[in-house]
Design an enzyme around this catalytic site. Structure first.
Site, PDB file in Angstrom:
ATOM      1  N   LYS A 105     150.310  10.546  20.291  1.00 42.42           N
ATOM      2  CA  LYS A 105     150.987  11.064  21.408  1.00 42.42           C
ATOM      3  C   LYS A 105     151.134  10.830  22.354  1.00 42.42           C
ATOM      4  O   LYS A 105     152.089  10.533  23.156  1.00 42.42           O
ATOM      5  CB  LYS A 105     150.184  12.579  21.814  1.00 42.42           C
ATOM      6  N   THR A 106     150.325   9.549  22.924  1.00 42.18           N
ATOM      7  CA  THR A 106     150.132   8.434  24.729  1.00 42.18           C
ATOM      8  C   THR A 106     151.438   7.824  23.878  1.00 42.18           C
ATOM      9  O   THR A 106     152.488   7.495  24.360  1.00 42.18           O
ATOM     10  CB  THR A 106     149.109   7.614  24.223  1.00 42.18           C
TER      11      THR A 106
ATOM     12  N   ASP B 238     150.196  15.590  30.729  1.00 42.27           N
ATOM     13  CA  ASP B 238     149.318  14.925  29.152  1.00 42.27           C
ATOM     14  C   ASP B 238     147.948  15.696  29.324  1.00 42.27           C
ATOM     15  O   ASP B 238     147.909  16.923  29.784  1.00 42.27           O
ATOM     16  CB  ASP B 238     149.073  13.381  29.083  1.00 42.27           C
ATOM     17  N   GLU B 239     147.341  16.083  27.903  1.00 41.44           N
ATOM     18  CA  GLU B 239     146.620  17.128  27.815  1.00 41.44           C
ATOM     19  C   GLU B 239     147.279  18.496  28.325  1.00 41.44           C
ATOM     20  O   GLU B 239     146.111  18.712  29.182  1.00 41.44           O
ATOM     21  CB  GLU B 239     145.326  16.172  28.587  1.00 41.44           C
TER      22      GLU B 239
ATOM     23  N   GLN C  63     142.177  21.000  20.421  1.00 36.85           N
ATOM     24  CA  GLN C  63     141.432  20.248  20.894  1.00 36.85           C
ATOM     25  C   GLN C  63     140.745  20.625  22.404  1.00 36.85           C
ATOM     26  O   GLN C  63     140.699  19.558  23.475  1.00 36.85           O
ATOM     27  CB  GLN C  63     141.679  18.811  21.014  1.00 36.85           C
TER      28      GLN C  63
ATOM     29  N   ARG D 139     136.764  12.007  15.165  1.00 39.79           N
ATOM     30  CA  ARG D 139     137.470  10.818  15.860  1.00 39.79           C
ATOM     31  C   ARG D 139     137.260   9.513  14.460  1.00 39.79           C
ATOM     32  O   ARG D 139     137.357   8.210  15.512  1.00 39.79           O
ATOM     33  CB  ARG D 139     135.737  10.158  16.730  1.00 39.79           C
TER      34      ARG D 139
END
Length: 779
Positions: free
Chosen positions: A33-34, A225-226, A256, A614
């Site tokens: 996504k980044t 973002d987020e 998340q 993770r």
């Protein structure tokens, strides 16, 4: 630019190349996504959008720096500098600097941090002559923070009878007055706190239409973002700024969303399509980070949540090993398993320490992990917090223990003489220090002889100092006959340390109590381990020596090759080849404090999803059958989250039970009538009365459970071979669970009294009773 776009997959290209209109990108874990956000900004600039007209909002400065660096490599550094890119707070503080005069603030207004705010609230509570045990400053600040993030101003508070009634019910009827005074005092001081940066921005945009129009025209393209982590206040600012052009792109993953305790509202991302017309939705579902087993296992977990957006995360990576689940008898054994596994993986695969991460639900869990890693001489770093033995509450308890052993320890004395508060102020301590220097005595000796030295103290202060001396001496008497655990437990209660910490009901305050509980557990575990050391009795001096060694090893050497230890909340956005998720037990994970409602439980499940994703190559889930709580061994039940993973993705390293059901506490066979036809008389033994038995063998008093088979048909073979005690010889190199690697110097005694004198690399020379010691011979 085309070269960079071609590096994206089809799913990533679609949102990158949409120039106008509202859009939401649902980005699964590890889906890039980044990269999409970065490429989209660069693409907009390549299409003639002025960099001054782009606003990008992130949640961390680190994320903003990384994105700006990537964009600079594509479009050039000078253009990248023109972007309005940063955290919500930093961007809105910048806007407020320009427009502060409209709100009556100076442009150079001060931003108060949490400590500044707590101090101000403390002084207000004192001036209002309120009971600080009821109006605890940190709790009051937390309440004010939640008001501000929900856009409840002082005016709105006084117009809301329900809020006032709720505060009155919690014995804080003057909460509104404190809130009002706090706001007025901040305004008078030309200061804003972190929550004001959001609240005052909302005020600015709603009260001054010309300012709103100015920034709507400035920020024609907005990227967030987020987005799942935004609170109500942030949501309203973004909504207002994007309303005119509606060129808004939000990126996030509802799976998340793990920050509800900070005010994050998952509904912001769930309802995005209702807020704008003709919203384009894109899904990034290909995971580039993890193996298929990890991705599919995570999917099977998050699928249990009812509140979620539909997406199917997949990966083209290899299947990889299955998720390994390990059951330990105790939390100390859990730590030793994790340390041993890291040690073996490192040796077999030539891996660095930084390839491993240990994730836990609460900071207190780090203690057992730290102890085990030190014994294996594996360097580690605690992220987002202090090493266990460096935390204030732990150092406070250790200072009391040090005073018992050595009352001349002035550093320990100064730390605890007025904690918890007992009315001994700085002026008194200065007088004692001066006298100690003058007479060449320790401060404690001066306090023992107050009647012989004129320090010009009033009788009340003298009595307080004498009470402190008497208390320390009483601890010394107990130390002569009791072990370290008994004494430490007694000290935490007698000094009022626990009662003091219980006054702070914030999550931080609760964590501090958990840490002291964990220290007591560590002392109990230490005493158990001392049984095998010849001549050891689990005394306080032995424990403090062990801790001194531990804290020396904790010192930072600047070496980045260390195992990472952190809470799961802190791990969000990070990735590691090998991840250990420890403490997978009911009431620990999921937390006992987060199972009151379905929404709380679903957030805990999202937290587990974050932890699992993770891992790049291998994930371990570990739990203990019993865990020390306040020095008492308490039975634990495996976390429901382990059971929720589809079984084909799991490999059990130890036999485990399924189909959990209630264990009857009494033998169920005692109920029902006896079938007399099955009775027969046995031949009596001389001198005893006749005995009646049934044909069948007595049944067990518990229902038989189905056991999952052990992986590979048995436990994993150890890389070391245990040698019988009788064959142990001087010169052997051995590995011990607690003391690590050592060399046998001498063997003495026979039978159950046989001892080995061993020089350990970390712990020095120790004599171990071989009937207790668990030694693996490695050379």
């Amino acid at each position: 630019m085309l070269k960079y776009i071609s590096q994206l997959n089809d799913a990533q290209q679609a949102p990158t190349l949409q120039k106008d209109g509202p859009m939401i990108v649902i980005a699964g874990a590890g889906s890039g996504k980044t990269r999409v956000l970065t490429m989209r900004i660069a693409y907009l600039m390549s299409q003639g959008v002025d960099s001054f007209n782009i606003l990008a909002l992130t949640f961390t400065n680190k994320a903003a720096r990384e994105m700006k660096h990537r964009i600079a490599s594509i479009v050039g550094n000078s253009e990248a500098k023109n972007l309005w890119m940063g955290t919500f707070h930093s961007i809105f503080a910048k806007i407020l600097r320009f427009e502060a005069d409209k709100l009556g603030f100076p442009s150079n207004f001060t931003i108060y941090d949490t400590q500044d705010s707590v101090r101000l609230i403390s002084s207000i509570i004192k001036e209002m002559q309120l009971d600080k045990d009821i109006y605890k400053p940190k709790q009051v600040l937390g309440r004010i923070s939640s008001y501000k993030n929900s856009l409840i101003t002082v005016k709105a508070y006084y117009n809301n009878p329900e809020l006032q009634e709720a505060d009155a019910m919690s014995k804080k009827p003057r909460m509104g007055e404190i809130y009002e005074q706090y706001v007025l005092r901040c305004f008078k001081a030309g200061a804003m706190d972190f929550d004001d940066l959001l609240l005052r921005t909302n005020e600015l945009l709603n009260m001054y239409p010309e300012v709103l129009a100015k920034y709507q025209d400035r920020f024609r393209y907005i990227l967030v973002d987020e987005y799942q982590d935004t609170n109500h206040s942030q949501y309203l600012i973004v909504r207002a700024l994007s309303d005119k052009f509606q060129n808004i792109c939000v990126v996030g993953d509802d799976a998340q969303s793990i920050y509800a305790f900070r005010g994050a509202n998952i509904n912001n991302i769930l309802n995005f399509q209702k807020d704008y017309d003709n919203v384009q939705m894109y899904r990034l579902e290909q995971n580039y980070r993890s193996t298929k087993n990890i991705v599919e296992a995570a999917n099977s977990i998050i699928d249990k949540n009812k509140v979620k957006l539909d997406k199917v995360v997949w990966t083209a990576n290899d299947d990889g090993p299955r998720i390994k689940v390990h059951r330990s008898l105790t939390d100390a054994e859990e730590g030793r398993f994790v340390a041993s596994t890291i040690f073996e993986e490192k040796m077999q695969k030539q891996l660095g320490n930084n390839k491993f991460a240990i994730l836990y639900r609460t900071n207190a869990q780090s203690r057992a992990m730290e102890d085990a890693l030190r014994k294996r001489d594996i360097p580690y770093r605690i992220y987002g917090g202090l090493s266990f033995y460096q935390r204030k509450e732990i150092k406070d308890v250790l200072a009391y223990l040090r005073m018992v052993i050595n009352p001349k320890d002035e550093e320990a004395l100064v730390r605890i003489i007025n904690f918890p508060a007992r009315g001994i102020g700085d002026t008194t301590i200065e007088k004692i220090t001066v006298a100690a220097n003058h007479y060449g005595r320790s401060m404690f000796e001066v306090m023992e002889n107050l009647d012989r030295i004129d320090l010009k103290l009033n009788s009340g202060t003298k009595n307080k100092l004498q009470d402190f001396v008497t208390m320390i001496k009483s601890f010394q008497v107990i130390n002569e006959s009791q072990d370290a655990f008994y004494l430490a437990d007694h000290i935490t209660k007698k000094t009022g340390l626990i009662q003091e910490l219980k006054k702070d009901a914030t999550p931080e305050g609760i964590a501090r109590i958990e840490n002291i509980e964990e220290l007591l557990n560590g002392i109990r575990d230490f005493i158990e381990g001392q049984r095998e050391v010849d001549g050891a009795r689990g005394a306080l001096s032995e424990f403090l020596e062990d801790v001194a060694l531990a804290t020396d090893l904790d010192k930072d050497t600047g070496d980045d090759d260390r195992v990472a230890l952190m809470t799961i909340h802190l791990a969000k956005g990070l990735e590691f080849p090998y991840v250990f998720i420890v403490g997978m037990e009911e009431d620990l994970f999921p937390s006992a404090m987060s199972m009151n409602t379905r929404s709380e439980l679903e957030e805990e499940r999202r937290l587990f999803y974050v932890a699992l994703t993770r891992a790049e190559h291998q994930a371990y889930l570990t739990y203990a059958q019993s865990r020390y709580r306040w020095g008492k061994l308490v039975d634990s039940e495996p976390s429901r989250f382990i059971e929720e993973i589809t079984e084909s993705f799991i490999e059990y390293l130890t036999p485990t039970e399924t189909n959990y059901r209630y264990k009857p506490m009494i033998n169920t066979d005692i109920f029902g009538d006896v079938d007399k036809s099955k009775l027969r008389q046995t031949k009596p033994v001389a001198g005893t009365p006749p005995k009646w038995v049934t044909d069948n063998e007595p049944k067990h008093d518990m229902p038989i459970r189905r056991l999952k088979p052990m992986a590979g048909g048995g436990p994993a073979p150890s890389s070391t071979a245990a040698m019988p005690d009788s064959k142990l010889q001087p010169g052997n190199v051995v590995m011990h669970e607690r003391f690590g690697k050592g060399k046998v110097l001498n063997i003495e005694g026979a039978g159950p009294d046989r001892k080995a004198e061993i020089h350990f690399e970390v712990g020095g020379i120790k004599k171990l009773l071989l009937r207790f010691a668990k030694l693996d011979v490695i050379g």
